[in-house]
Design a protein around this motif. Structure first.
Motif, PDB file in Angstrom:
ATOM      1  N   UNK A  58      40.493  41.511  33.337  1.00 44.27           N
ATOM      2  CA  UNK A  58      41.541  42.569  32.411  1.00 44.27           C
ATOM      3  C   UNK A  58      41.940  41.327  31.779  1.00 44.27           C
ATOM      4  N   UNK A  59      42.542  41.911  30.642  1.00 46.20           N
ATOM      5  CA  UNK A  59      43.469  41.126  29.859  1.00 46.20           C
ATOM      6  C   UNK A  59      44.743  40.649  30.522  1.00 46.20           C
ATOM      7  N   UNK A  60      45.224  39.664  29.904  1.00 43.35           N
ATOM      8  CA  UNK A  60      46.538  38.966  30.813  1.00 43.35           C
ATOM      9  C   UNK A  60      47.523  39.950  30.864  1.00 43.35           C
ATOM     10  N   UNK A  61      47.534  40.719  29.614  1.00 42.77           N
ATOM     11  CA  UNK A  61      48.885  41.621  29.639  1.00 42.77           C
ATOM     12  C   UNK A  61      48.744  42.744  30.568  1.00 42.77           C
ATOM     13  N   UNK A  62      47.469  43.310  31.002  1.00 39.86           N
ATOM     14  CA  UNK A  62      47.201  44.316  31.957  1.00 39.86           C
ATOM     15  C   UNK A  62      47.749  43.941  33.432  1.00 39.86           C
ATOM     16  N   UNK A  63      47.194  42.527  33.606  1.00 40.10           N
ATOM     17  CA  UNK A  63      47.416  42.099  34.807  1.00 40.10           C
ATOM     18  C   UNK A  63      48.789  41.899  35.119  1.00 40.10           C
ATOM     19  N   UNK A  64      49.707  41.607  34.084  1.00 42.04           N
ATOM     20  CA  UNK A  64      51.129  41.294  34.112  1.00 42.04           C
ATOM     21  C   UNK A  64      51.990  42.676  34.289  1.00 42.04           C
ATOM     22  N   UNK A  77      41.871  45.851  39.472  1.00 47.41           N
ATOM     23  CA  UNK A  77      41.135  44.756  38.859  1.00 47.41           C
ATOM     24  C   UNK A  77      42.045  43.339  39.650  1.00 47.41           C
ATOM     25  N   UNK A  78      43.316  43.801  40.218  1.00 47.12           N
ATOM     26  CA  UNK A  78      44.269  42.646  40.680  1.00 47.12           C
ATOM     27  C   UNK A  78      43.566  41.897  42.046  1.00 47.12           C
ATOM     28  N   UNK A  79      43.698  40.692  42.061  1.00 50.47           N
ATOM     29  CA  UNK A  79      43.076  39.935  43.188  1.00 50.47           C
ATOM     30  C   UNK A  79      43.592  40.704  44.440  1.00 50.47           C
ATOM     31  N   UNK A  80      42.588  40.809  45.448  1.00 48.86           N
ATOM     32  CA  UNK A  80      42.856  41.138  46.698  1.00 48.86           C
ATOM     33  C   UNK A  80      43.916  40.545  47.478  1.00 48.86           C
ATOM     34  N   UNK A  81      44.743  39.507  47.095  1.00 47.92           N
ATOM     35  CA  UNK A  81      45.609  38.741  47.946  1.00 47.92           C
ATOM     36  C   UNK A  81      46.977  38.665  46.874  1.00 47.92           C
ATOM     37  N   UNK A  82      47.186  39.857  46.328  1.00 44.10           N
ATOM     38  CA  UNK A  82      48.189  39.940  45.567  1.00 44.10           C
ATOM     39  C   UNK A  82      49.053  41.509  45.879  1.00 44.10           C
ATOM     40  N   UNK A  83      50.315  41.425  45.502  1.00 41.84           N
ATOM     41  CA  UNK A  83      50.860  42.815  45.702  1.00 41.84           C
ATOM     42  C   UNK A  83      50.119  44.104  44.961  1.00 41.84           C
ATOM     43  N   UNK A  84      50.037  44.061  43.732  1.00 43.85           N
ATOM     44  CA  UNK A  84      49.075  45.228  43.320  1.00 43.85           C
ATOM     45  C   UNK A  84      47.774  45.287  44.003  1.00 43.85           C
ATOM     46  N   UNK A  85      47.134  44.403  44.353  1.00 42.53           N
ATOM     47  CA  UNK A  85      45.745  44.269  45.257  1.00 42.53           C
ATOM     48  C   UNK A  85      45.971  44.867  46.210  1.00 42.53           C
ATOM     49  N   UNK A  86      46.915  44.307  47.244  1.00 46.27           N
ATOM     50  CA  UNK A  86      47.164  45.030  48.381  1.00 46.27           C
ATOM     51  C   UNK A  86      47.479  46.469  48.387  1.00 46.27           C
ATOM     52  N   UNK A  87      48.565  46.982  47.434  1.00 52.42           N
ATOM     53  CA  UNK A  87      48.698  48.353  47.181  1.00 52.42           C
ATOM     54  C   UNK A  87      47.547  49.165  47.030  1.00 52.42           C
ATOM     55  N   UNK A  88      46.767  48.651  46.125  1.00 58.17           N
ATOM     56  CA  UNK A  88      45.366  49.491  45.584  1.00 58.17           C
ATOM     57  C   UNK A  88      44.521  49.469  47.152  1.00 58.17           C
ATOM     58  N   UNK A  89      44.347  48.454  47.644  1.00 63.29           N
ATOM     59  CA  UNK A  89      43.491  48.445  48.730  1.00 63.29           C
ATOM     60  C   UNK A  89      43.968  49.497  49.939  1.00 63.29           C
TER      61      UNK A  89
END
Length: 211
Positions: A24-30, A73-85
């Motif tokens: 993802x582009x940096x802005x989308x990750x932010x 697309x957020x990393x699995x060990x991040x807040x958005x990644x955790x919520x997604x999973x």
């Protein structure tokens, strides 16, 4: 009360923890991180139980598409990644409650002496109704109570289910059912990996560094 119409979850269980795509582009990750923080803080700051229930029902009403746009697309060990999973885990359970319950129940027998069964907190014996309640409880715990505990329960659920899938793979292998053995082995591997990610996220949350 009649059920509200909703878009179905269109993510098969085989895709759990196997979502891959471009960077993802940096802005989308932010935006993904900012939106996850805002969502968790806003819901946890309210005393209105209806807000929590609406969040639990969100994926049922809208499917995972909206979440996927920002969080998948957020990393699995991040807040958005955790919520997604967490949302994806619940979707997997709801799509095949009977099959998931079978795998979990087998795992709870394999790990009967383990604390993982206690931490996951499913009612025993674990059938489709019990596994569905567990899915709701874990996601609800992400927005009320202790977020780290919700992540630890998800990790425990994945570990128990991984043990069950591995045991069922052995049964299928003994019965010369190579296709089922391969499917269960792959599922066990994905669940075990997810358990590690949820555990890592829980540790980060307890240190106040999950972002």
């Amino acid at each position: 009360m009649a059920e509200r119409p909703h878009r179905p979850m269109r993510v098969p269980s085989s895709h759990f923890e196997a979502y891959e795509g471009g960077i993802d582009p940096a802005v989308q990750l932010r935006i993904a991180h900012d939106s996850a923080r805002a969502l968790v803080h806003r819901v946890r700051a309210t005393d209105d139980a209806d807000v929590v229930e609406r969040m639990v029902a969100y994926t049922d009403e809208h499917g995972l598409d909206t979440l996927a746009e920002l969080w998948a697309q957020a990393g699995p060990r991040t807040l958005p990644g955790a919520l997604w999973r967490l949302s994806l885990l619940r979707a997997m359970i709801r799509q095949d409650a009977r099959g998931t319950a079978l795998i979990y129940q087998r795992g709870s027998e394999v790990l009967a002496a383990s604390a993982h069964v206690v931490v996951a907190g499913a009612e025993a014996p674990t059938g489709p109704d019990e596994i569905l309640r567990l899915a709701d409880e874990v996601l609800r715990g992400a927005f009320s109570g202790d977020f780290a505990v919700a992540l630890e329960r998800a990790a425990a659920f994945c570990r128990v289910s991984a043990a069950g899938a591995a045991d069922l793979a052995d049964d299928a292998d003994a019965g010369l059912d190579d296709a089922r053995a391969g499917a269960m082995t792959g599922r066990a591997s994905r669940l075990a990996g997810s358990a590690e990610d949820f555990t890592a996220c829980a540790a980060l949350e307890r240190r106040g560094t999950l972002d």
